[in-house]
Design an enzyme around this catalytic site. Structure first.
Site, PDB file in Angstrom:
ATOM      1  N   GLU A  48      -6.148   6.837  -1.446  1.00  0.00           N
ATOM      2  CA  GLU A  48      -4.617   7.224  -1.354  1.00  0.00           C
ATOM      3  C   GLU A  48      -4.401   8.543  -2.228  1.00  0.00           C
ATOM      4  O   GLU A  48      -3.443   8.774  -3.094  1.00  0.00           O
ATOM      5  CB  GLU A  48      -3.637   6.153  -2.020  1.00  0.00           C
ATOM      6  CG  GLU A  48      -2.382   6.556  -1.282  1.00  0.00           C
ATOM      7  CD  GLU A  48      -1.421   5.488  -1.249  1.00  0.00           C
ATOM      8  OE1 GLU A  48      -1.867   4.226  -0.960  1.00  0.00           O
ATOM      9  OE2 GLU A  48      -0.133   5.357  -1.823  1.00  0.00           O
ATOM     10  N   HIS A  81      11.057  -1.328  -0.438  1.00  0.00           N
ATOM     11  CA  HIS A  81      10.897  -1.798  -1.676  1.00  0.00           C
ATOM     12  C   HIS A  81      12.178  -1.983  -2.365  1.00  0.00           C
ATOM     13  O   HIS A  81      12.273  -2.794  -3.107  1.00  0.00           O
ATOM     14  CB  HIS A  81       9.808  -1.024  -2.261  1.00  0.00           C
ATOM     15  CG  HIS A  81       8.353  -0.826  -1.879  1.00  0.00           C
ATOM     16  ND1 HIS A  81       7.518   0.074  -1.977  1.00  0.00           N
ATOM     17  CD2 HIS A  81       7.687  -2.054  -1.041  1.00  0.00           C
ATOM     18  CE1 HIS A  81       6.359  -0.031  -1.357  1.00  0.00           C
ATOM     19  NE2 HIS A  81       6.563  -1.395  -1.126  1.00  0.00           N
ATOM     20  N   LYS A 121      -7.412  -2.652  -1.224  1.00  0.00           N
ATOM     21  CA  LYS A 121      -6.332  -2.602  -2.521  1.00  0.00           C
ATOM     22  C   LYS A 121      -5.990  -4.258  -2.942  1.00  0.00           C
ATOM     23  O   LYS A 121      -6.031  -4.949  -1.998  1.00  0.00           O
ATOM     24  CB  LYS A 121      -5.160  -2.068  -1.931  1.00  0.00           C
ATOM     25  CG  LYS A 121      -4.930  -0.669  -1.966  1.00  0.00           C
ATOM     26  CD  LYS A 121      -3.361  -0.134  -1.912  1.00  0.00           C
ATOM     27  CE  LYS A 121      -3.344   1.208  -1.593  1.00  0.00           C
ATOM     28  NZ  LYS A 121      -1.990   1.598  -1.186  1.00  0.00           N
ATOM     29  N   ARG A 164      -3.574   8.194   3.156  1.00  0.00           N
ATOM     30  CA  ARG A 164      -3.460   6.854   3.142  1.00  0.00           C
ATOM     31  C   ARG A 164      -1.911   6.456   2.964  1.00  0.00           C
ATOM     32  O   ARG A 164      -1.377   5.302   3.197  1.00  0.00           O
ATOM     33  CB  ARG A 164      -4.239   6.423   2.125  1.00  0.00           C
ATOM     34  CG  ARG A 164      -4.083   4.691   2.155  1.00  0.00           C
ATOM     35  CD  ARG A 164      -5.365   4.060   1.202  1.00  0.00           C
ATOM     36  NE  ARG A 164      -5.065   2.469   1.308  1.00  0.00           N
ATOM     37  CZ  ARG A 164      -5.913   1.653   1.272  1.00  0.00           C
ATOM     38  NH1 ARG A 164      -7.150   2.052   0.804  1.00  0.00           N
ATOM     39  NH2 ARG A 164      -5.681   0.280   1.153  1.00  0.00           N
TER      40      ARG A 164
HETATM   41  N1  GLY Z   1      -0.844  -1.079   2.221  1.00  0.00           N
HETATM   42  C1  GLY Z   1      -1.131  -0.106   2.305  1.00  0.00           C
HETATM   43  C2  GLY Z   1      -2.413   0.405   2.035  1.00  0.00           C
HETATM   44  O1  GLY Z   1      -3.195  -0.444   1.800  1.00  0.00           O
HETATM   45  O2  GLY Z   1      -2.755   1.356   1.798  1.00  0.00           O
END
Ligand code: GLY
Length: 340
Positions: free
Chosen positions: A217, A232, A132, A221
């Site tokens: 994701e 958050h 990411k 994930r």
């Molecule tokens: N920090 C969460 C991910 O890398 O999916």
């Protein structure tokens, strides 16, 4: 040194964990690389030797510099040095540096190799692993947010040199422990029984397995966001006076209370959350004073995981931690009150 493989087909790579692993950097670079652009920050007291000619690009410190302007400035630097598609970007720093270096690498010439040298605990167990990358979009007219512009761009390799941890301020170490605490509940591993190298490597392994099963994701994930929904909201409500890892610690406790409220876990399991987060890792487990439960609920409602009037959380349960949609605002609020 422990090597963890992130198995992603032709984009698979190794993560090396241990004291002094920075000496492996040259061996980890793509063979095609003739030059390297090292992206780092002024305050990071950790130098590396890529074994090929290189230039160093320092980016600013703080969320304001996690921006498209920083990406533009890096790309101008890459252009000046004539960085080609077969060369390499090396990110040396914490999560902000590797997120920015990764996105610059993903964008330059439509994508060139990047290697991360993670210098923080949060970076080692989370940010540097899994591809990411991205920057923030500043809020203008109510629109914008953290990490909204980015790309999935896997590194060619990651170095987690534990020597770097000795240079970290105590608060930064606390933040790392917040993310490590999360991994206790994802697999049930007894991470506390492990030494530092083994523990960091095991967290990397858990993340690698999850990323390998759901790189972009689409589902599983999201488990890596355990404790993150309230976290958050807390970061925003406290204007970031609560750092991410500190907020995750409190978010894990909240997730346990919510799971208990929904009948998914028992009191003993809630207690285990307190023992790991507050006991073993000595992190704060209570909500900071002065925050309104309604404001936190509204902020959680703005989270990406919202569906209509109901919230989606990552919660513990009989089958382990899983994504749970359809949580009502009343239940989410009740768990905030039971925590207070
Ligand atoms: N920090 C969460 C991910 O890398 O999916």
């Amino acid at each position: 040194m422990i090597t963890v493989r992130v198995p992603l087909g032709d984009r698979s790579y190794d993560v090396l964990v241990g004291h002094g692993v920075r000496s492996e950097l040259a061996a980890l670079l793509p063979v095609s690389a003739r030059r390297a652009a090292i992206v780092t920050q002024a305050g990071i007291p950790f130098s590396v030797d890529p074994g090929i000619p290189f230039e160093v690009f320092e980016i600013g410190d703080g969320e304001d510099y996690k921006s498209l302007a920083t990406i533009e400035s890096l790309c101008r630097g890459f252009a000046r040095m004539g960085l080609t598609r077969s060369d390499v970007v090396i990110g040396v720093g914490g999560g902000m540096v590797t997120d920015v270096a990764g996105f610059a690498a993903a964008s330059w010439h439509r994508g060139i190799p990047v290697v991360h040298v993670s210098t923080t605990l949060v970076g080692m167990v989370d940010a540097a692993i899994g591809g990411k990358t991205g920057v923030n979009l500043p809020v203008v007219d109510g629109v914008g947010g953290k990490n909204l512009v980015g790309a999935f761009w896997q590194p060619s390799g990651v170095l987690c040199d534990l020597d770097a941890l000795a240079t970290l301020p105590p608060r930064e170490v606390r933040c790392g422990r917040g993310e490590i605490a999360k991994y206790h509940f994802l697999t049930g591993d007894d991470l506390l029984a492990m030494g530092e190298e083994e523990r960091v490597a095991r967290c990397v392994q858990i993340k690698a397995d999850i990323v390998a099963s759901d790189e972009r994701e689409g589902g599983r994930r999201a488990l890596l966001n355990y404790g993150h929904t309230l976290a958050h909201a807390l970061e925003i409500a406290t204007d970031h006076s609560l750092a991410h890892g500190e907020a995750v610690a409190i978010g894990l406790i909240y997730a346990a209370h919510l799971a208990r409220h929904l009948g998914r876990i028992d009191d003993a399991r809630v207690q285990q959350h307190y023992e790991v987060v507050g006991g073993a890792y000595e992190l704060d487990t209570s909500l900071p004073p002065g925050l309104s439960a309604d404001e936190l609920l509204a902020l959680m409602g703005r989270d990406k995981k919202v569906l209509g009037d109901q919230l989606t959380f990552v919660l513990d349960g009989a089958h382990g931690v899983e994504v749970v949609p359809g949580v009502s605002r009343n239940d989410a609020l009740a768990a905030l009150h039971s925590m207070a």
